[in-house]
Design a protein around this motif. Structure first.
Motif, short mmCIF file in Angstrom:
data_model
loop_
_atom_site.label_atom_id
_atom_site.label_comp_id
_atom_site.label_asym_id
_atom_site.label_seq_id
_atom_site.Cartn_x
_atom_site.Cartn_y
_atom_site.Cartn_z
N GLN A 1 -36.31 9.90 -62.27
CA GLN A 1 -36.48 9.08 -63.48
C GLN A 1 -36.86 7.64 -63.13
O GLN A 1 -37.76 7.05 -63.73
CB GLN A 1 -35.19 9.08 -64.30
CG GLN A 1 -35.00 10.32 -65.14
CD GLN A 1 -33.72 10.27 -65.96
OE1 GLN A 1 -33.09 9.24 -66.08
NE2 GLN A 1 -33.36 11.40 -66.52
N LYS A 2 -36.18 7.11 -62.12
CA LYS A 2 -36.47 5.74 -61.68
C LYS A 2 -37.91 5.64 -61.17
O LYS A 2 -38.63 4.69 -61.49
CB LYS A 2 -35.47 5.33 -60.59
CG LYS A 2 -35.61 3.89 -60.16
CD LYS A 2 -34.63 3.56 -59.05
CE LYS A 2 -34.86 2.15 -58.54
NZ LYS A 2 -34.13 1.85 -57.31
N TYR B 1 -40.39 7.51 -62.00
CA TYR B 1 -41.31 7.65 -63.13
C TYR B 1 -41.46 6.32 -63.86
O TYR B 1 -42.57 5.90 -64.21
CB TYR B 1 -40.81 8.74 -64.09
CG TYR B 1 -41.72 8.91 -65.28
CD1 TYR B 1 -42.89 9.66 -65.18
CD2 TYR B 1 -41.44 8.29 -66.49
CE1 TYR B 1 -43.75 9.80 -66.26
CE2 TYR B 1 -42.29 8.42 -67.58
CZ TYR B 1 -43.44 9.18 -67.47
OH TYR B 1 -44.28 9.30 -68.52
N GLU B 2 -40.34 5.63 -64.08
CA GLU B 2 -40.39 4.34 -64.78
C GLU B 2 -41.24 3.33 -64.00
O GLU B 2 -42.01 2.57 -64.57
CB GLU B 2 -38.96 3.81 -64.99
CG GLU B 2 -38.20 4.59 -66.06
CD GLU B 2 -36.69 4.33 -66.01
OE1 GLU B 2 -36.27 3.43 -65.25
OE2 GLU B 2 -35.96 5.02 -66.73
N GLU B 3 -41.09 3.34 -62.67
CA GLU B 3 -41.88 2.43 -61.82
C GLU B 3 -43.36 2.79 -61.88
O GLU B 3 -44.23 1.91 -61.89
CB GLU B 3 -41.38 2.50 -60.37
CG GLU B 3 -40.01 1.85 -60.18
CD GLU B 3 -39.45 2.06 -58.78
OE1 GLU B 3 -40.13 2.71 -57.95
OE2 GLU B 3 -38.33 1.59 -58.51
N VAL C 1 -44.95 4.23 -64.41
CA VAL C 1 -45.47 3.80 -65.73
C VAL C 1 -45.74 2.30 -65.72
O VAL C 1 -46.76 1.83 -66.22
CB VAL C 1 -44.47 4.17 -66.85
CG1 VAL C 1 -44.87 3.52 -68.17
CG2 VAL C 1 -44.40 5.69 -67.03
N ALA C 2 -44.85 1.55 -65.09
CA ALA C 2 -45.01 0.09 -65.01
C ALA C 2 -46.25 -0.28 -64.20
O ALA C 2 -46.87 -1.33 -64.43
CB ALA C 2 -43.76 -0.55 -64.41
N THR D 1 -32.57 12.19 -71.23
CA THR D 1 -33.63 11.18 -71.06
C THR D 1 -34.88 11.80 -70.43
O THR D 1 -36.00 11.57 -70.90
CB THR D 1 -33.13 10.03 -70.16
OG1 THR D 1 -31.95 9.46 -70.74
CG2 THR D 1 -34.19 8.96 -69.99
N SER D 2 -34.66 12.61 -69.39
CA SER D 2 -35.83 13.23 -68.73
C SER D 2 -36.55 14.20 -69.66
O SER D 2 -37.77 14.30 -69.66
CB SER D 2 -35.40 13.95 -67.44
OG SER D 2 -34.65 15.10 -67.74
N ILE E 1 -38.66 12.11 -71.86
CA ILE E 1 -39.81 11.57 -71.11
C ILE E 1 -40.89 12.63 -70.95
O ILE E 1 -42.08 12.37 -71.10
CB ILE E 1 -39.36 11.06 -69.72
CG1 ILE E 1 -38.55 9.78 -69.87
CG2 ILE E 1 -40.56 10.81 -68.82
CD1 ILE E 1 -37.88 9.32 -68.59
#
Length: 199
Positions: free
Chosen positions: A47-48, A50-52, A54-55, A100-101, A104
């Motif tokens: 998850q972490k 994936y967030e990075e 997307v950023a 959350t996943s 997403i």
């Protein structure tokens, strides 16, 4: 005395076997717990990542992170099901990560990737588009050429096979006629020899 010793020995063996069995069960349980914990940690890490991704606005990185997240989620669900079946209790924190996943990996993820790709497409120059079209045309022409060659080879094989069959048929016919002619000649000669005997 011997009976007492035998009884004590048997009792000792039974107790040892039961003790080993309990140790095996507890080891198994610990293994299931560890597997569940490891899968939960992998899901949180995915998850972490994936967030990075997307950023970073990098479509390729986002897609890879999405695949990693899907694998981690599948592994977590699988480990959790086994863990629960063995009597384990799930942790609320891990279940929140799962929720959350799941969110997403739904339409949100597709939308984010789609938006980034659309943005990238909008800044591609006309030259790049022309190059893409040229490459596609070259590939298509190559495929058509290969296809035509295959058809030509197949037609030649059929033609060669037909010619070979016709030749075999002709040779057989010729051989039959020659055999028949030779047999007739032999019969005629034998007939003449027979007639000469009676003259």
């Amino acid at each position: 005395m011997k009976k007492t010793l035998l009884t004590l020995a048997l009792a000792g063996i039974v107790l040892t076997a039961n003790s080993c069995k309990k140790n095996d069960e507890s080891t198994t349980k610990i293994d299931f717990t560890q597997s569940y914990e490891d899968a939960a940690l992998a899901l949180a890490t995915a998850q972490k990542n994936y967030e990075e991704a997307v950023a970073s606005n990098d479509p390729a990185r986002i897609e890879l992170a999405k695949i990693e997240l899907q694998k981690a989620q599948d592994k977590y669900v699988e480990s959790k099901n086994v863990y629960v079946a063995e009597g384990g209790t799930v942790k609320a924190e891990y279940e929140n990560n799962l929720a959350t996943s799941t969110q997403i990996l739904g339409t949100t993820a597709s939308g984010v990737v789609g938006n980034v790709i659309n943005k990238t497409d909008s800044i591609i120059t006309g030259k790049a588009n022309a190059e893409i079209q040229n490459t596609a045309s070259e590939v298509k022409a190559k495929v058509n050429a290969e296809k035509a060659k295959l058809v030509e080879d197949a037609n030649k094989k059929v033609s060669d096979a037909k010619a070979e069959a016709d030749k075999i048929k002709e040779d057989f016919k010729k051989s039959t006629e020659e055999t028949k002619k030779s047999a007739n000649e032999k019969i005629d000669k034998a007939q003449k020899d027979l007639n000469n005997l009676f003259k």
